[in-house]
Every structure is written in C-alpha cells, then in structure tokens.
Design a protein around this motif. Structure first.
Motif, PDB file in Angstrom:
ATOM      1  N   ARG A   1      -3.658  -5.681 -11.128  1.00  0.00           N
ATOM      2  CA  ARG A   1      -4.040  -4.408 -10.533  1.00  0.00           C
ATOM      3  C   ARG A   1      -4.453  -3.357 -11.554  1.00  0.00           C
ATOM      4  O   ARG A   1      -4.650  -2.195 -11.210  1.00  0.00           O
ATOM      5  CB  ARG A   1      -2.878  -3.912  -9.660  1.00  0.00           C
ATOM      6  CG  ARG A   1      -2.581  -4.911  -8.548  1.00  0.00           C
ATOM      7  CD  ARG A   1      -1.384  -4.530  -7.700  1.00  0.00           C
ATOM      8  NE  ARG A   1      -1.253  -5.482  -6.580  1.00  0.00           N
ATOM      9  CZ  ARG A   1      -0.492  -5.290  -5.536  1.00  0.00           C
ATOM     10  NH1 ARG A   1       0.224  -4.188  -5.425  1.00  0.00           N
ATOM     11  NH2 ARG A   1      -0.445  -6.203  -4.570  1.00  0.00           N
TER      12      ARG A   1
ATOM     13  N   ASP B   1      -3.771 -10.464   7.087  1.00  0.00           N
ATOM     14  CA  ASP B   1      -2.587 -10.355   6.235  1.00  0.00           C
ATOM     15  C   ASP B   1      -1.353 -10.969   6.916  1.00  0.00           C
ATOM     16  O   ASP B   1      -1.060 -10.642   8.072  1.00  0.00           O
ATOM     17  CB  ASP B   1      -2.353  -8.853   5.990  1.00  0.00           C
ATOM     18  CG  ASP B   1      -1.315  -8.578   4.938  1.00  0.00           C
ATOM     19  OD1 ASP B   1      -1.539  -8.933   3.773  1.00  0.00           O
ATOM     20  OD2 ASP B   1      -0.268  -8.003   5.290  1.00  0.00           O
ATOM     21  N   VAL B   2      -0.629 -11.809   6.192  1.00  0.00           N
ATOM     22  CA  VAL B   2       0.579 -12.495   6.699  1.00  0.00           C
ATOM     23  C   VAL B   2       0.573 -12.699   8.220  1.00  0.00           C
ATOM     24  O   VAL B   2       1.569 -12.470   8.896  1.00  0.00           O
ATOM     25  CB  VAL B   2       1.902 -11.818   6.247  1.00  0.00           C
ATOM     26  CG1 VAL B   2       2.138 -12.055   4.773  1.00  0.00           C
ATOM     27  CG2 VAL B   2       1.974 -10.337   6.547  1.00  0.00           C
TER      28      VAL B   2
ATOM     29  N   ARG C   1       2.748  -8.500  -9.744  1.00  0.00           N
ATOM     30  CA  ARG C   1       1.422  -8.304  -9.143  1.00  0.00           C
ATOM     31  C   ARG C   1       0.641  -7.222  -9.885  1.00  0.00           C
ATOM     32  O   ARG C   1      -0.584  -7.157  -9.772  1.00  0.00           O
ATOM     33  CB  ARG C   1       1.572  -7.882  -7.677  1.00  0.00           C
ATOM     34  CG  ARG C   1       2.438  -8.802  -6.852  1.00  0.00           C
ATOM     35  CD  ARG C   1       2.283  -8.569  -5.381  1.00  0.00           C
ATOM     36  NE  ARG C   1       2.742  -7.255  -4.930  1.00  0.00           N
ATOM     37  CZ  ARG C   1       2.786  -6.884  -3.659  1.00  0.00           C
ATOM     38  NH1 ARG C   1       2.421  -7.733  -2.717  1.00  0.00           N
ATOM     39  NH2 ARG C   1       3.204  -5.674  -3.303  1.00  0.00           N
TER      40      ARG C   1
ATOM     41  N   VAL D   1      -4.403  -5.848   8.576  1.00  0.00           N
ATOM     42  CA  VAL D   1      -2.967  -5.875   8.273  1.00  0.00           C
ATOM     43  C   VAL D   1      -2.203  -5.501   9.538  1.00  0.00           C
ATOM     44  O   VAL D   1      -1.882  -4.333   9.759  1.00  0.00           O
ATOM     45  CB  VAL D   1      -2.647  -4.871   7.141  1.00  0.00           C
ATOM     46  CG1 VAL D   1      -1.220  -5.078   6.641  1.00  0.00           C
ATOM     47  CG2 VAL D   1      -3.641  -4.990   6.005  1.00  0.00           C
TER      48      VAL D   1
ATOM     49  N   ASP E   1      -2.061 -10.445  -5.458  1.00  0.00           N
ATOM     50  CA  ASP E   1      -0.635 -10.726  -5.327  1.00  0.00           C
ATOM     51  C   ASP E   1      -0.094 -11.621  -6.439  1.00  0.00           C
ATOM     52  O   ASP E   1       1.073 -12.015  -6.396  1.00  0.00           O
ATOM     53  CB  ASP E   1      -0.349 -11.411  -3.981  1.00  0.00           C
ATOM     54  CG  ASP E   1      -0.465 -10.443  -2.817  1.00  0.00           C
ATOM     55  OD1 ASP E   1      -0.267  -9.230  -3.030  1.00  0.00           O
ATOM     56  OD2 ASP E   1      -0.753 -10.901  -1.698  1.00  0.00           O
TER      57      ASP E   1
ATOM     58  N   ASP F   1       2.539   0.462  -0.284  1.00  0.00           N
ATOM     59  CA  ASP F   1       2.189  -0.897  -0.714  1.00  0.00           C
ATOM     60  C   ASP F   1       0.675  -0.955  -0.960  1.00  0.00           C
ATOM     61  O   ASP F   1      -0.004  -1.896  -0.532  1.00  0.00           O
ATOM     62  CB  ASP F   1       2.641  -1.907   0.357  1.00  0.00           C
ATOM     63  CG  ASP F   1       2.476  -3.354  -0.103  1.00  0.00           C
ATOM     64  OD1 ASP F   1       2.270  -3.574  -1.315  1.00  0.00           O
ATOM     65  OD2 ASP F   1       2.544  -4.257   0.752  1.00  0.00           O
TER      66      ASP F   1
ATOM     67  N   PHE G   1       8.686  -6.319   5.201  1.00  0.00           N
ATOM     68  CA  PHE G   1       8.272  -5.878   3.857  1.00  0.00           C
ATOM     69  C   PHE G   1       9.008  -4.564   3.545  1.00  0.00           C
ATOM     70  O   PHE G   1      10.200  -4.468   3.830  1.00  0.00           O
ATOM     71  CB  PHE G   1       6.740  -5.813   3.780  1.00  0.00           C
ATOM     72  CG  PHE G   1       6.133  -7.195   3.919  1.00  0.00           C
ATOM     73  CD1 PHE G   1       5.959  -8.011   2.809  1.00  0.00           C
ATOM     74  CD2 PHE G   1       5.820  -7.730   5.157  1.00  0.00           C
ATOM     75  CE1 PHE G   1       5.482  -9.315   2.927  1.00  0.00           C
ATOM     76  CE2 PHE G   1       5.331  -9.025   5.299  1.00  0.00           C
ATOM     77  CZ  PHE G   1       5.163  -9.816   4.178  1.00  0.00           C
TER      78      PHE G   1
ATOM     79  N   TYR H   1      -1.516  -1.695   2.045  1.00  0.00           N
ATOM     80  CA  TYR H   1      -1.033  -2.671   3.028  1.00  0.00           C
ATOM     81  C   TYR H   1      -0.019  -2.021   3.981  1.00  0.00           C
ATOM     82  O   TYR H   1       0.680  -2.703   4.732  1.00  0.00           O
ATOM     83  CB  TYR H   1      -0.476  -3.921   2.339  1.00  0.00           C
ATOM     84  CG  TYR H   1      -1.610  -4.814   1.854  1.00  0.00           C
ATOM     85  CD1 TYR H   1      -2.160  -5.788   2.676  1.00  0.00           C
ATOM     86  CD2 TYR H   1      -2.179  -4.630   0.594  1.00  0.00           C
ATOM     87  CE1 TYR H   1      -3.224  -6.575   2.266  1.00  0.00           C
ATOM     88  CE2 TYR H   1      -3.246  -5.409   0.173  1.00  0.00           C
ATOM     89  CZ  TYR H   1      -3.763  -6.376   1.008  1.00  0.00           C
ATOM     90  OH  TYR H   1      -4.826  -7.139   0.599  1.00  0.00           O
TER      91      TYR H   1
ATOM     92  N   ARG I   1      -9.806 -11.018   6.776  1.00  0.00           N
ATOM     93  CA  ARG I   1      -8.736 -11.725   6.076  1.00  0.00           C
ATOM     94  C   ARG I   1      -7.466 -11.145   6.706  1.00  0.00           C
ATOM     95  O   ARG I   1      -7.202  -9.952   6.619  1.00  0.00           O
ATOM     96  CB  ARG I   1      -8.827 -11.423   4.585  1.00  0.00           C
ATOM     97  CG  ARG I   1      -7.692 -12.015   3.736  1.00  0.00           C
ATOM     98  CD  ARG I   1      -6.559 -11.040   3.597  1.00  0.00           C
ATOM     99  NE  ARG I   1      -5.554 -11.512   2.651  1.00  0.00           N
ATOM    100  CZ  ARG I   1      -4.366 -10.931   2.504  1.00  0.00           C
ATOM    101  NH1 ARG I   1      -4.037  -9.886   3.203  1.00  0.00           N
ATOM    102  NH2 ARG I   1      -3.513 -11.405   1.634  1.00  0.00           N
TER     103      ARG I   1
HETATM  104  C1  GLC Z   1       0.315  -9.689   1.931  1.00  0.00           C
HETATM  105  C2  GLC Z   1      -0.541  -8.901   0.982  1.00  0.00           C
HETATM  106  C3  GLC Z   1       0.367  -8.174   0.037  1.00  0.00           C
HETATM  107  C4  GLC Z   1       1.222  -7.245   0.830  1.00  0.00           C
HETATM  108  C5  GLC Z   1       1.982  -7.964   1.935  1.00  0.00           C
HETATM  109  C6  GLC Z   1       2.509  -7.003   2.946  1.00  0.00           C
HETATM  110  O1  GLC Z   1       1.024 -10.689   1.303  1.00  0.00           O
HETATM  111  O2  GLC Z   1      -1.459  -9.728   0.331  1.00  0.00           O
HETATM  112  O3  GLC Z   1      -0.340  -7.487  -0.960  1.00  0.00           O
HETATM  113  O4  GLC Z   1       2.139  -6.605  -0.010  1.00  0.00           O
HETATM  114  O5  GLC Z   1       1.155  -8.844   2.641  1.00  0.00           O
HETATM  115  O6  GLC Z   1       1.460  -6.448   3.678  1.00  0.00           O
END
Ligand code: GLC
Length: 552
Positions: A411, A200-201, A407, A101, A328, A61, A164, A64, A198
């Motif tokens: 990119r 992530d989720v 997305r 992340v 994204d 990913d 994911f 990520y 930042r």
């Molecule tokens: C967030 C990131 C995205 C990634 C996902 C899983 O939404 O911005 O790019 O695929 O999390 O980590």
C-alpha cells in the motif's frame, strides 16, 4: 443477455486508489491521477481495470468500510472524475470493474444509523442479538481483524456482528430488503457502464441459522459457520437472475479458503452460473499457514502443487483467476522471490503465472518489481488488520512477522519516478514512500529495455498473441523439484514451455523426457543470452525461459 466471455481475453490491472497517483496535490491518490496514467496501463497491455473501493468511506479499512454505495468519494474526485475515467478507459478499449463490498457496511452508513435506532425498514438490516444469559456474547466467533466478532451498541441496546473491524457491521443478507438494496447498487453501476464487480468476501454473506458457537474448531473463529453458508448459492443465483444476467458483465468473487472442488460449485461454465471466477488464496499460502500472519518457510513444492491443482481441476469446466499480488498481501518479490536478485526474480515470477490458463491480474507496482517497505517500528504500520493481528506476541516478534506479512507493504505509493515523493504527489504523501524509489521507478524502467516493466509488457504481449496460452491444456513437469517450476501449455498446434529456477544458486536444468529444447524457439527470458547444452542448460540465479514450438 448472451455472455461474450470477454474476460477470458483480458489482462487486468488492479488499482488501489489511495496509493496509485495523486492528481490534485493533496498527498492522496485519486481519479485525476488515474486519468493521467490510463495510457500507461494500456501500454502495459492491460485491457481491464479493477478498482478497489472508490466509495465514500470513513476509511477505517481504507474504503472497505463503505458509507454510500451509490457515490464516489470526494477525496478521489467524485462522480464527475469517475465518469471521465470510465469513458477514458472505454475509449482505450479497457473494461472497468468495481469492488462491491456488501458483506458489511461502515457503521456510518445511513442504514446502520437507522437500524441502531430501530427505524423501519432498516431495523433488521444487520445482525443484532441480545446478550446470552449472564451477559455473555451471542456466540464465540472471532473477528478476522482480531478480538471478538460482536460489538455492543448503546443506542440499540444489543450486540451487532462484525466479521471484520467493529466499524464494519455485517449485513443481514437473509433479509430480502437487504438483497433488494444490493440489486439496486449493482444495477446503478452496470447502467452507468461499469463492466462487472469484484465481490468482496462474498462467500461470507450467508451465516448459519442460529449463529451457533464454534465447538469443533474454536481456533477457526467460527469461519465454518459463515463461509459458504447455507443460503449462499440461493443468493448468488438471485443476483445473477435478477440483475447480473441481464448484462455482459464479469462477476469475480473473493473467496478465502476456497478449494478447486468447492469453486466449481459456483463457476462451472454456463450462461447462468453464479460466478465467473473466484479469487482463491491457496497459491498465496506457499510461505504461510492459511493466513499470511502465520509464517512458514517458502515452499516451491507447495506453490506448484496449488498452481497445478487449480489448473488441472478447472480444465474444461471453469475459468481461473491468476494473481500473485493484491492489496491484501505483501510484495511477491519479497515473499516468493529474492530482493537480492530483484530484477531476475520479479521477471521469473511474472512468467510463473502469466502463461497459465485463466485471466491474469497485475497489482499496481508489481510490474515494477516493487518490494516490501523496510518498516522499523509498529508506528510505521497503519493497516487495521496488521495492527490487530498477533497482538499477544512480543513487539519484536510482531515486527518480524509484519515485515513479511503486512498488507501495508502493498500500500505504499506507486513509484513513478526518482523525483521527490517518487513522483506520486507534489505534497507529503498520506503513507510512506518506499526509500527504494530512486532505484525502482516507472520513469527509469520505461527507458530501460531490460527493466521489469518492459519484461511485463513483453510477457503480456506474448500471452495475448499466442493462442495456446488462452486455450491450451496444462501439464507440469518435475513436480518434486524444490528448485524448478516447469510447466507446458499445449494443444495440437503448439507447445509452450515455461522453465523457472526458484533459487539464488545456479543449477543444471535437464529437460524432461519428451521435450527437446533444440526444437523450440526461445521467446522470452530474463538473461541476455540463453545458451543450451545437450538436453538442457545451466540455469543461473532466478533464471526463467519461455520456449515455443509450433507443430504446424
Ligand atoms: C477483503 C478485502 C480486504 C478487506 C476485507 C474486509 O478481504 O480485500 O482488503 O479488509 O475484505 O472488507
């Protein structure tokens, strides 16, 4: 540590490292490339950088899926190059935040490799479950990237949860040892001088106890059982108390489906709030239904309602994060603007958010007005989410949806010049260069005073120099108009009015009651001249104007 709230004065630039700039000639963006472009970012007026993941990763990913949180990938130049970038950014007065992340790791992370073998202390680092009676999956949740959220692991003889891709295993945040690991990671980067994260989720890290089936809304894939889960506040407070609160850092949280009301549970301002800002998705759904891949016609009214709802609801309570693009989402000119009126609409889109209250983010290439990549076949796409989304549809329909929503459009390599590979790299780039680079590139735009790039520079400069943009209240006019977005930022000293015509056809703008444009000074517009008539003007295609009146 007392917070200085530096981020309230910041303008961020987001770097998605693979496609930003190749500095070592292997076709992949890297930190040497970033070093070359630090002045460019500063000259755009940006005062901070958000790096999408730079860590070692198998790249399922695009980073990520992290396999080591305390290192920088050799592909990007490793730790040495990172330290140079950090120093170079700080020397130029720019802050740097990292992507953190930690909802999941790569299945190649050492923790996972040990957890699947039940080696302590890693045994319960992930969310492992036996099959249900009859060999059924532990629950009915779906993965965000298509398919079910459970993957069988032969080594362990159990299923693990992955919200994911199967290569991104969810961490078990309920395990205190996992939270200690996260705190160590945070401390490691903050001690190095990084200025925040930042996350992530991050709103997905606490799953409902017992991981129940989604019975109410199976189409929602289980999301209501892990989004804003039961112990989220507890964990975020713990991170603030034990680590983040000891540094003057920014905590920015990605939060799918968050509403302003919900956001205020986390971001209401205080020195120990759980989060400083949230990345909401509501303003990114003016042409889709909840997710980019369920398309709808663009609705300006929807966009305006959402802009205004965030502006009004957070007023005096919390701080907005403002954006129209990131890695994204596809390119905003191709979504909310017009490729035919590319320059005009790119500039209008800049005005429609840069003068709102909050901290704006600019995604690499957005400042050039880059547009979607003209993909023709499924093979043109690489993104794991794109290729696993809406796969039950015909190829034709998928292509139509992806052409708008993928997305991958965000990119493609940044178009630095009209030279080979858009000046991104000497070598064959890892991903398609948008063929539009001969027309749209930074080198040409730097020389052209009318370019999108120079417009962004002016807009950012104005935003930073006019106090009412930082602190003034927000008021929207003509909320029912399907063509005009008009908002005012005001306080006792000044009034700033932004007028945006979201249409390729011209139309008359009648100033709303209380606004006499002849008393204002025009400070920015995307046409050379800006004639006024009585009580308004004839707006041209995608015309935008920014007016300022000082009351003093
Ligand atoms: C967030 C990131 C995205 C990634 C996902 C899983 O939404 O911005 O790019 O695929 O999390 O980590």
């Amino acid at each position: 540590m007392d917070k200085t709230y530096w981020y309230k004065d910041a303008v961020f630039y987001q770097i998605w490292p693979r496609s930003f700039k190749d500095g070592d000639g292997d076709g992949m963006g890297d930190l040497y490339g970033v070093l070359e472009k630090l002045d460019y970012i500063r000259d755009l007026g940006c005062t901070a950088i958000w790096f999408s993941p730079l860590y070692p990763s198998p790249g399922v990913d695009c980073g990520y899926d992290v396999s080591d949180y305390m290192d920088i990938s050799g592909e990007f130049g490793g730790m040495e190059a990172f330290r140079k970038v950090l120093e170079g950014a700080h020397e130029r007065g720019m802050k740097v935040i990292m992507d953190l992340v930690v909802n999941h790791t790569s299945t190649e992370h050492e923790w996972f490799l040990k957890s699947r073998q039940r080696i302590d202390p890693y045994t319960d680092y992930y969310i492992w479950r036996d099959p249900k009676a009859g060999g059924r999956l532990p629950n009915n949740w779906d993965s965000m990237f298509g398919g079910k959220a459970w993957q069988w692991d032969d080594v362990r003889g159990q299923y693990y949860l992955h919200l994911f891709a199967p290569e991104q295993a969810d961490l078990n945040m309920d395990n205190p040892l996992v939270r200690e690991e996260i705190k160590k990671i945070m401390t490691f980067w903050l001690d190095m001088g990084v200025d925040g994260f930042r996350e992530d989720v991050i709103t997905f890290i606490s799953k409902r106890e017992g991981l129940p089936d989604d019975k109410l809304l199976p189409a929602s894939k289980g999301i209501f059982h892990y989004s804003h889960g039961p112990r989220l506040h507890e964990y975020l407070s713990e991170f603030r108390r034990d680590v983040l609160g000891k540094y003057d850092c920014l905590v920015l949280a990605e939060a799918p489906l968050v509403t302003p009301k919900k956001a205020l549970e986390y971001i209401t301002e205080s020195d120990d709030n759980e989060l400083d800002m949230m990345i909401q998705f509501e303003t990114m759904c003016a042409d889709c239904l909840f997710v980019d891949y369920v398309r709808m016609p663009f609705s300006l009214r929807k966009l305006k309602r959402r802009f205004s709802s965030w502006q009004k609801s957070l007023e005096g309570k919390g701080w907005n994060m403002l954006y129209l693009e990131n890695h994204d989402h596809s390119r905003v000119v191709s979504r909310y603007g017009s490729e035919e009126f590319r320059g005009e609409s790119a500039k209008l889109l800049a005005c429609c958010y840069l003068f709102q209250k909050g901290t704006p983010f600019i995604f690499q290439g957005q400042e050039l007005g880059m547009i979607n990549y003209p993909a023709r076949t499924l093979e043109d796409y690489q993104d794991v989410q794109t290729l696993n989304t809406r796969t039950s549809l015909s190829v034709q329909r998928r292509l139509r949806i992806y052409s708008k929503a993928s997305r991958d459009h965000a990119r493609t390599p940044v178009q630095w010049s009209g030279k080979k590979h858009a000046g991104f790299s000497e070598a064959e780039p890892w991903f398609h260069v948008n063929p539009g680079y001969t027309e749209i590139n930074a080198e040409d735009q730097q020389k052209d005073p009318q370019s999108v790039l120079n417009f962004y520079r002016k807009a950012v400069e104005l935003r930073k120099s006019i106090p009412v943009v930082k602190n003034g209240s927000y008021r929207e006019y003509m909320p029912l108009s399907g063509r005009f977005y008009v908002y005012e930022r005001y306080d006792t000293d000044a009034s700033l009015v932004v007028i945006c015509r979201f249409s390729s056809s011209p139309g008359r703008f009648r100033a709303p009651k209380g606004i006499d444009l002849s008393e204002y000074e025009l400070i920015l517009s995307n046409y050379d001249d800006a004639p006024l008539t009585k009580r308004g003007f004839d707006a041209r295609s995608w015309e935008c104007r920014v007016y300022l009146k000082n009351n003093k």
